[in-house]
Design a protein around this motif. Structure first.
Motif, PDB file in Angstrom:
ATOM      1  N   GLU A 133      -2.720  -5.493   0.351  1.00 29.95           N
ATOM      2  CA  GLU A 133      -2.505  -4.046   0.620  1.00 29.95           C
ATOM      3  C   GLU A 133      -1.373  -3.996   1.665  1.00 29.95           C
ATOM      4  O   GLU A 133      -0.877  -4.580   2.387  1.00 29.95           O
ATOM      5  CB  GLU A 133      -3.695  -3.622   0.983  1.00 29.95           C
ATOM      6  N   ASN A 138      -4.196   0.386   4.010  1.00 30.71           N
ATOM      7  CA  ASN A 138      -5.495  -0.262   4.701  1.00 30.71           C
ATOM      8  C   ASN A 138      -5.816   0.378   6.089  1.00 30.71           C
ATOM      9  O   ASN A 138      -6.933   0.101   6.490  1.00 30.71           O
ATOM     10  CB  ASN A 138      -4.915  -1.886   4.982  1.00 30.71           C
ATOM     11  N   ASN A 156      -6.718  -9.787  11.221  1.00 31.99           N
ATOM     12  CA  ASN A 156      -6.445  -9.649   9.777  1.00 31.99           C
ATOM     13  C   ASN A 156      -5.450 -10.783   9.164  1.00 31.99           C
ATOM     14  O   ASN A 156      -5.063 -11.493   9.915  1.00 31.99           O
ATOM     15  CB  ASN A 156      -5.454  -8.486   9.589  1.00 31.99           C
ATOM     16  N   ARG A 166      -6.406  -6.978   2.250  1.00 26.63           N
ATOM     17  CA  ARG A 166      -7.466  -5.878   2.681  1.00 26.63           C
ATOM     18  C   ARG A 166      -8.530  -6.330   3.296  1.00 26.63           C
ATOM     19  O   ARG A 166      -9.093  -7.268   2.768  1.00 26.63           O
ATOM     20  CB  ARG A 166      -7.656  -5.091   1.461  1.00 26.63           C
ATOM     21  N   THR A 171      -9.546   0.967   1.312  1.00 28.71           N
ATOM     22  CA  THR A 171      -8.454   1.170   0.721  1.00 28.71           C
ATOM     23  C   THR A 171      -8.268   1.754  -0.805  1.00 28.71           C
ATOM     24  O   THR A 171      -7.356   2.541  -0.973  1.00 28.71           O
ATOM     25  CB  THR A 171      -7.754  -0.105   0.402  1.00 28.71           C
TER      26      THR A 171
END
Ligand code: DAH
Length: 329
Positions: A133, A138, A156, A166, A171
């Protein structure tokens, strides 16, 4: 004629002495004791034997058969082979075959199918979105500001400056609303990624189910009744649901969704995920007019659902691919 018996006996004994292995022993059996073997031929000669010698011939021939059979059995034992003593075909084509081992769906796939089934019956469409993403879908569009700790690179899996795996299926709410004018009623299931250390309840990849309902005049009561319907089908009609006040940037108000279920040690409240009324900022990000449209959303952990339902106590077992574990479901 009696001489023939003596000859056969001598020859058979010599042949047997020369037998060195199973296949040779089998040759021996066929040659002498088989249905077309020498002993059978010998009996065939009985007709030609003068009448007065017949009894003697018969006796001697029978004695020879017994002797050879005994010698054969003994040799068979010595060689430790199970030389075939049956004269039937070596391959019994009428025997049942080995049943092929059938595969099955992974318990997470089964759970996703169950979710599609339940929400499908409630009128939800199924939506999907990419696992890689951009920050807009996100975070930004979900009202998560640049300074928010959720955007921390350490929380992340960033692929480059602007793209990441993601971290939530929320999302997909954004992707659906960008392409679809309201009203919207979707569920979306898929993998999400977070650099969590693996333990009994954490894994760096897991699955979520996201729900989104947007229309005019949608209320929190619609949210709760939908979740209640779902858990009644999924966990059983006695399951209770409660919404505990919480915070998510993309909903206002927000709540944790908890169910009361009994896993064998008495009923307990357990958290399944988050939910709430879609924040007006989210509507603005996708071009919906928040003065007209209202909506709710939820996001639940699929592993949690499956683990609660089947009494699985360690998330890591789901991804070790040990068929002894997986074939129980
Ligand atoms: N995305 C949240 C998470 O991963 C879960 C969630 C909370 C989803 C509230 C929602 C929601 O749609 O309204 O923790």
């Amino acid at each position: 004629m009696l001489e023939k018996i003596a000859q056969l006996q001598a020859q058979a004994q010599a042949d047997l002495a020369a037998v060195a292995d199973g296949p040779q022993l089998e040759q021996f059996r066929i040659k002498y004791l088989g249905t077309k073997g020498a002993l059978k031929d010998l009996m065939g000669l009985l007709k030609q034997v003068p009448a007065d010698q017949k009894p003697q011939f018969g006796q001697r021939a029978n004695a020879l058969r017994q002797q050879l059979e005994a010698a054969f059995a003994q040799r068979q034992q010595e060689l430790g082979t199970k030389a075939k003593s049956s004269t039937g075909p070596l391959l019994d084509v009428t025997e049942p075959g080995l049943p092929p081992k059938m595969g099955r769906n992974h318990v997470i796939t089964q759970t996703i199918d169950d979710l599609i089934d339940v929400f499908g019956r409630m009128g939800f469409d199924i939506a999907t979105g990419p696992e890689v993403e951009d920050e807009f879908h996100n975070f930004q569009a979900l009202n998560i500001p640049l300074s928010h700790p959720a955007r921390d690179p350490l929380d992340n899996f960033y692929i480059d400056d602007k793209h990441l795996l993601r971290s939530q299926t929320s999302t997909i709410q954004i992707r659906v609303m960008e392409k679809t004018p309201p009203p919207v009623r979707i569920v979306a299931m898929g993998r999400v990624y977070r650099p969590d250390e693996h333990d009994a309840t954490h894994y760096s990849m897991f699955h979520q189910v996201e729900g989104l309902y947007v229309d005019r005049g949608v209320s929190m009561a619609d949210l709760k009744s939908t979740l209640l319907q779902f858990v009644h089908v999924y966990f059983g009609p006695d399951t209770e649901v409660r919404l505990r006040p919480s915070f998510f940037p993309f909903t206002e108000p927000s709540a944790e969704m908890e169910v009361r279920i009994d896993l064998g040690n008495g009923p307990r409240w357990m958290e399944l995920g988050g939910c709430g009324m879609v924040d007006p900022n989210v509507f603005k990000a996708v071009g919906y007019d928040p003065e007209i449209w209202t909506g709710w959303a939820f996001g639940l952990g699929i592993e949690r659902l499956a683990m609660r339902k089947y009494g699985i106590t360690d998330i890591r077992w789901l991804f070790e691919n040990d068929v002894r574990f997986l074939r129980q479901f």
